[in-house]
Write an enzyme that holds these catalytic residues in place. Structure first.
Site, mmCIF file in Angstrom:
data_model
loop_
_atom_site.group_PDB
_atom_site.id
_atom_site.type_symbol
_atom_site.label_atom_id
_atom_site.label_comp_id
_atom_site.label_asym_id
_atom_site.label_seq_id
_atom_site.Cartn_x
_atom_site.Cartn_y
_atom_site.Cartn_z
ATOM 1 N N THR A 43 -6.595 -0.822 7.241
ATOM 2 C CA THR A 43 -7.960 -1.268 7.484
ATOM 3 C C THR A 43 -8.164 -1.558 8.967
ATOM 4 O O THR A 43 -7.402 -2.313 9.577
ATOM 5 C CB THR A 43 -8.264 -2.533 6.674
ATOM 6 N N CYS B 96 -6.771 -8.847 2.948
ATOM 7 C CA CYS B 96 -8.022 -8.109 3.131
ATOM 8 C C CYS B 96 -9.232 -9.008 3.371
ATOM 9 O O CYS B 96 -9.776 -9.048 4.467
ATOM 10 C CB CYS B 96 -8.283 -7.213 1.911
ATOM 11 N N ARG C 112 0.806 -13.257 2.084
ATOM 12 C CA ARG C 112 0.106 -12.931 3.321
ATOM 13 C C ARG C 112 -1.223 -13.681 3.429
ATOM 14 O O ARG C 112 -2.063 -13.614 2.550
ATOM 15 C CB ARG C 112 -0.158 -11.421 3.408
ATOM 16 N N THR D 180 -2.539 -4.492 9.179
ATOM 17 C CA THR D 180 -3.434 -4.724 10.319
ATOM 18 C C THR D 180 -3.896 -6.181 10.245
ATOM 19 O O THR D 180 -4.979 -6.475 9.752
ATOM 20 C CB THR D 180 -4.645 -3.772 10.288
ATOM 21 N N ARG E 251 14.591 -3.184 3.263
ATOM 22 C CA ARG E 251 13.580 -2.690 2.338
ATOM 23 C C ARG E 251 14.020 -1.352 1.738
ATOM 24 O O ARG E 251 13.870 -1.123 0.533
ATOM 25 C CB ARG E 251 12.239 -2.541 3.067
ATOM 26 N N VAL F 135 0.825 -1.207 0.000
ATOM 27 C CA VAL F 135 0.000 0.000 0.000
ATOM 28 C C VAL F 135 0.861 1.259 0.000
ATOM 29 O O VAL F 135 0.657 2.172 -0.805
ATOM 30 C CB VAL F 135 -0.941 0.011 1.225
#
Length: 424
Positions: free
Chosen positions: A120, A260, A331, A85, A39, A16
């Site tokens: 989220t 998600c 994920r 999250t 990263r 994101v």
């Protein structure tokens, strides 16, 4: 209205945060912050292992500076938090990354600054969980010294058609004036336009129900697939026939993972239960979807037994581990449920995925990915993820990994019905 002036900082450079930092970095000075020095080094070298941002686009973000040093954030006046999250092993929201990010921002917060959250959450989390952290660490007062906004992310990993700038952005702010500023900020880069929600809580709720709705629709077709299987009816054929009606929704059965859809409903149900209401429909859908890995493994074992294959000690190849096709994102992948269930039956399982990072697969799931599988080796093959590479190879080539008489399960109905022995 012009976008608010001030140095912008993006906290978290994952699926994101990175596209957001890069897009803003094409137009204005931006600090891209991530707690992982590796990263930052990777991005400075022009590489993105998530494959969301190609090297040439990274190079276009000339106003983007990258850092893992929290001290560099003190120059910013607008902070956008884009950390994960997740849920814990008990399906409860894990706000740890969000709280730690809020602490980091709090140490850099000054009077007049704005903190925008994209992660989220359940309705109320921004003001009930994050704002108190910002106040405690900074010593400042909410909506007096600093302000907040919420603009839910709508990134779809691996989707090259629906990108940050082409997806309408929901925005909100803690006061009407701040709501205008947050909306103007995003409007400066999102060509698809923005939608200003009436409050932060409304924006939070809108995000969490987007994926809850999808989760329930997939749960419905998963349950239909189970029913039709018992009837001896091909689910894909039924869905194609029903799909001829103009308002029939084109959902397909399968494993529901990712960052998600398989996670967000638990944030909503957690908040509902805290308020004394036990959700029924939402949790029923979650139970169905969470059980699909075990169901697939069970169907695979039944198919092997019908062919008199000794299950205990049998070898099965699982093709694909990522949570969706043509994307390296591991994920919350539910392919691991199939693997673990098969192993519980005594099956030896190998997993091959050209998109997945072997180091990440080993770290996250304890799975040693194999390279190109050997021919005529397996008693069963499960095509779990519809990567283009698998589709291009064709069903005959994939079947060659198996022994004569083995079972080929096309979990995603990639090929024609007659090209597989089993599918949802």
């Amino acid at each position: 209205m012009t976008s608010p002036v001030g140095l912008l900082a993006i906290i978290g450079l994952g699926y994101v945060g990175l596209p957001l930092a890069v897009e803003f970095g094409k137009h204005r000075p931006v600090i891209g912050f991530d707690i992982k020095p590796d990263r930052i080094a990777e991005l400075r070298a022009g590489r993105d292992h998530t494959r969301e941002v190609p090297p040439e686009e990274l190079a276009e973000a000339r106003l983007l500076s990258l850092t893992s040093n929290p001290a560099d954030l003190t120059a910013a006046t607008i902070f956008i938090v884009t950390v994960p999250t997740p849920i814990d092993a008990h399906k409860r929201p894990d706000l740890t990354p969000l709280i730690k990010a809020s602490e980091t921002v709090g140490r850099a917060l000054k009077k007049g600054d704005i903190v925008i959250y994209e992660s989220t959450v359940y309705p109320g989390a921004t003001e009930e969980d994050c704002v108190p952290v910002l106040e405690r660490v900074s010593g400042l007062t909410y909506n007096v010294d600093f302000f907040c906004g919420y603009s839910p992310e709508r990134i779809n990993p691996g989707d090259k058609a629906h990108r940050l700038t082409t997806i309408r952005k929901v925005t909100s702010g803690s006061t009407p004036e701040i709501a205008d500023k947050v909306d103007a900020l995003y409007a400066s880069i999102v060509t698809a336009g923005t939608y200003k929600a009436e409050s932060i809580r409304v924006a939070e709720a809108a995000k969490v129900i987007e994926n809850t709705q999808r989760d329930l629709n997939i749960a419905l077709v998963n349950e239909l697939a189970i029913i039709f299987n018992r009837m001896g009816i091909d689910t894909e054929a039924v869905l194609k026939a029903a799909g001829t009606k103009w308002n029939f929704l084109p959902f397909r059965p399968g494993l529901v993972g990712g960052h998600c859809i398989g996670v967000d409903p638990y944030y909503l149900t957690h908040k509902a239960e805290a308020l004394g209401y036990h959700p029924q429909v939402i949790l029923a859908g979650r139970r169905i979807n969470d059980g699909m890995g075990a169901y697939v493994a069970g169907q695979m074992v039944k198919a092997m037994l019908k062919r008199r294959i000794q299950v205990d000690g049998a070898r099965v190849l699982v093709l694909g581990l990522t949570f969706k096709e043509n994307c390296p994102d591991l994920r919350n992948t539910r392919v691991v449920d199939v693997v673990e269930e098969l192993r519980d039956y005594g099956v030896q399982v190998d997993v091959h995925d050209p998109w997945a990072d072997p180091v990440e697969a080993l770290h996250e799931y304890g799975l040693d990915l194999i390279g190109t599988p050997e021919s005529s080796t397996y008693d069963g093959i499960v095509l779990a993820v519809a990567h283009d590479a698998f589709q291009a190879a064709g069903s005959e080539a994939l079947r060659r990994y198996g022994r004569d008489g083995g079972v080929f399960c096309d979990l995603k109905s990639v090929f024609a019905r007659d090209d597989s022995d089993l599918r949802l």
